[in-house]
Design a protein around this motif. Structure first.
Motif, PDB file in Angstrom:
ATOM      1  N   THR A 211      21.566  64.194  41.087  1.00 16.11           N
ATOM      2  CA  THR A 211      22.155  65.520  41.166  1.00 16.11           C
ATOM      3  C   THR A 211      23.605  65.472  40.688  1.00 16.11           C
ATOM      4  N   ARG A 212      23.910  66.351  39.736  1.00 15.28           N
ATOM      5  CA  ARG A 212      25.272  66.443  39.195  1.00 15.28           C
ATOM      6  C   ARG A 212      26.144  67.169  40.201  1.00 15.28           C
ATOM      7  N   LEU A 213      27.251  66.549  40.566  1.00 12.67           N
ATOM      8  CA  LEU A 213      28.181  67.153  41.511  1.00 12.67           C
ATOM      9  C   LEU A 213      29.280  67.923  40.795  1.00 12.67           C
ATOM     10  N   GLY A 214      29.783  67.373  39.698  1.00 14.52           N
ATOM     11  CA  GLY A 214      30.837  68.027  38.944  1.00 14.52           C
ATOM     12  C   GLY A 214      31.515  67.041  38.019  1.00 14.52           C
ATOM     13  N   ALA A 215      32.440  67.559  37.218  1.00 16.17           N
ATOM     14  CA  ALA A 215      33.144  66.729  36.249  1.00 16.17           C
ATOM     15  C   ALA A 215      34.642  66.750  36.530  1.00 16.17           C
ATOM     16  N   ILE A 216      35.284  65.624  36.238  1.00 15.39           N
ATOM     17  CA  ILE A 216      36.734  65.492  36.370  1.00 15.39           C
ATOM     18  C   ILE A 216      37.296  65.292  34.966  1.00 15.39           C
ATOM     19  N   PRO A 217      38.205  66.177  34.517  1.00 14.90           N
ATOM     20  CA  PRO A 217      38.741  66.029  33.159  1.00 14.90           C
ATOM     21  C   PRO A 217      39.658  64.804  33.048  1.00 14.90           C
ATOM     22  N   ASP A 218      39.681  64.212  31.857  1.00 12.79           N
ATOM     23  CA  ASP A 218      40.593  63.103  31.551  1.00 12.79           C
ATOM     24  C   ASP A 218      40.586  62.004  32.618  1.00 12.79           C
ATOM     25  N   TYR A 219      39.415  61.665  33.115  1.00 17.05           N
ATOM     26  CA  TYR A 219      39.292  60.722  34.228  1.00 17.05           C
ATOM     27  C   TYR A 219      39.516  59.280  33.795  1.00 17.05           C
ATOM     28  N   ALA A 220      38.946  58.891  32.666  1.00 15.24           N
ATOM     29  CA  ALA A 220      39.055  57.499  32.226  1.00 15.24           C
ATOM     30  C   ALA A 220      39.113  57.452  30.702  1.00 15.24           C
ATOM     31  N   ALA A 221      39.717  56.393  30.204  1.00 12.87           N
ATOM     32  CA  ALA A 221      39.777  56.199  28.759  1.00 12.87           C
ATOM     33  C   ALA A 221      38.476  55.592  28.267  1.00 12.87           C
ATOM     34  N   SER A 222      38.014  56.075  27.143  1.00 10.38           N
ATOM     35  CA  SER A 222      36.851  55.481  26.478  1.00 10.38           C
ATOM     36  C   SER A 222      37.252  54.101  25.958  1.00 10.38           C
ATOM     37  N   PRO A 223      36.304  53.296  25.483  1.00 15.67           N
ATOM     38  CA  PRO A 223      36.684  52.011  24.899  1.00 15.67           C
ATOM     39  C   PRO A 223      37.696  52.144  23.764  1.00 15.67           C
ATOM     40  N   ALA A 224      37.709  53.299  23.095  1.00 17.82           N
ATOM     41  CA  ALA A 224      38.667  53.538  22.014  1.00 17.82           C
ATOM     42  C   ALA A 224      40.025  54.002  22.533  1.00 17.82           C
ATOM     43  N   GLY A 225      40.154  54.188  23.864  1.00 23.28           N
ATOM     44  CA  GLY A 225      41.426  54.584  24.443  1.00 23.28           C
ATOM     45  C   GLY A 225      41.644  56.078  24.562  1.00 23.28           C
ATOM     46  N   VAL A 226      40.614  56.872  24.315  1.00 21.52           N
ATOM     47  CA  VAL A 226      40.710  58.335  24.386  1.00 21.52           C
ATOM     48  C   VAL A 226      40.304  58.796  25.786  1.00 21.52           C
ATOM     49  N   LEU A 227      41.151  59.605  26.420  1.00 22.98           N
ATOM     50  CA  LEU A 227      40.811  60.116  27.744  1.00 22.98           C
ATOM     51  C   LEU A 227      39.587  61.016  27.648  1.00 22.98           C
ATOM     52  N   ARG A 228      38.636  60.778  28.552  1.00 22.83           N
ATOM     53  CA  ARG A 228      37.374  61.517  28.569  1.00 22.83           C
ATOM     54  C   ARG A 228      37.073  61.973  29.990  1.00 22.83           C
ATOM     55  N   PRO A 229      36.332  63.071  30.113  1.00 22.90           N
ATOM     56  CA  PRO A 229      35.920  63.492  31.450  1.00 22.90           C
ATOM     57  C   PRO A 229      34.808  62.579  31.982  1.00 22.90           C
ATOM     58  N   THR A 230      34.691  62.567  33.285  1.00 21.99           N
ATOM     59  CA  THR A 230      33.590  61.840  33.909  1.00 21.99           C
ATOM     60  C   THR A 230      32.836  62.802  34.813  1.00 21.99           C
ATOM     61  N   THR A 231      31.554  62.551  34.966  1.00 19.51           N
ATOM     62  CA  THR A 231      30.711  63.375  35.822  1.00 19.51           C
ATOM     63  C   THR A 231      30.263  62.540  37.014  1.00 19.51           C
ATOM     64  N   ILE A 232      30.307  63.153  38.182  1.00 26.25           N
ATOM     65  CA  ILE A 232      29.913  62.502  39.425  1.00 26.25           C
ATOM     66  C   ILE A 232      28.473  62.933  39.755  1.00 26.25           C
ATOM     67  N   TYR A 233      27.658  61.951  40.119  1.00 25.70           N
ATOM     68  CA  TYR A 233      26.264  62.185  40.496  1.00 25.70           C
ATOM     69  C   TYR A 233      25.979  61.544  41.845  1.00 25.70           C
ATOM     70  N   PHE A 234      24.949  62.072  42.520  1.00 26.31           N
ATOM     71  CA  PHE A 234      24.452  61.425  43.732  1.00 26.31           C
ATOM     72  C   PHE A 234      22.936  61.547  43.776  1.00 26.31           C
ATOM     73  N   LYS A 235      22.345  60.671  44.586  1.00 23.15           N
ATOM     74  CA  LYS A 235      20.900  60.729  44.795  1.00 23.15           C
ATOM     75  C   LYS A 235      20.598  60.230  46.194  1.00 23.15           C
ATOM     76  N   GLN A 236      19.788  60.982  46.920  1.00 24.73           N
ATOM     77  CA  GLN A 236      19.341  60.549  48.244  1.00 24.73           C
ATOM     78  C   GLN A 236      18.084  59.701  48.060  1.00 24.73           C
ATOM     79  N   VAL A 237      18.095  58.552  48.703  1.00 27.05           N
ATOM     80  CA  VAL A 237      16.967  57.621  48.646  1.00 27.05           C
ATOM     81  C   VAL A 237      16.619  57.208  50.067  1.00 27.05           C
TER      82      VAL A 237
END
Length: 175
Positions: A142-168
């Motif tokens: 389940t997608r919870l949401g996205a955070i802008p400019d969270y981490a740099a890609s391998p090329a050094g470009v800031l990218r958003p990240t998406t947070i997910y969860f799953k109940q098991v």
């Protein structure tokens, strides 16, 4: 198969190959390109210490030739109120093994092992719009949401990240 610290250390060279291949093929897993081989070996050596301490579980998959083709890990929180959850981390598949279902197999393995260990909630973060994000959605996360400019890609470009969860598994906590 879940690996212990000694097994990780014995395979550190192959695991370093997997890590550098993953980073150099553009996957955002916490490293910038170019990733130095010595840095990859050092990282896996540190990861083995986390396994030895019980803070991390690691599964490794091999291809038909016996080469390390993929890995996935679960990181366990130290706080007493968090023992029911774990973070899915460092799902990596060598570029030669992609598109063959190995990522899904590793993901299923970690989910099943978490449930068997009494973990009821998994969470992760991944680069928004990445191939990995499609895998998690298709596996019922389940997608919870996205955070802008969270981490740099391998090329050094800031990218958003998406947070997910799953109940098991089944929750046994009561309030």
């Amino acid at each position: 198969m879940r690996w212990d610290a000694d097994q990780l250390l014995a395979a550190v060279e192959e695991l370093a190959d997997l890590l550098t291949d993953t980073v150099h093929s553009g996957a955002s897993i916490g490293f910038l390109a170019p990733l130095d081989r010595a840095a990859a070996v050092a990282w896996w050596t540190e990861w083995a210490a986390e396994v030895a301490a019980g803070r991390l579980a690691v599964w490794i998959a091999h291809d038909e030739g016996g080469r390390v083709a993929g890995t996935v890990s679960l990181a366990f929180p130290a706080k007493p109120n968090s023992r029911h959850r774990a973070e899915l981390v460092k799902l990596m598949v060598h570029r030669d093994a992609r598109g063959q279902g190995l990522g899904r197999t590793l993901l299923d393995t970690a989910e099943r092992a978490a449930a068997e260990a009494g973990i009821t909630l998994l969470h992760l973060d991944t680069e928004t719009d990445s191939l990995a994000e499609r895998l998690y959605r298709s596996a019922g996360w389940t997608r919870l949401g996205a955070i802008p400019d969270y981490a740099a890609s391998p090329a050094g470009v800031l990218r958003p990240t998406t947070i997910y969860f799953k109940q098991v598994g089944a929750s046994t906590l009561t309030c």
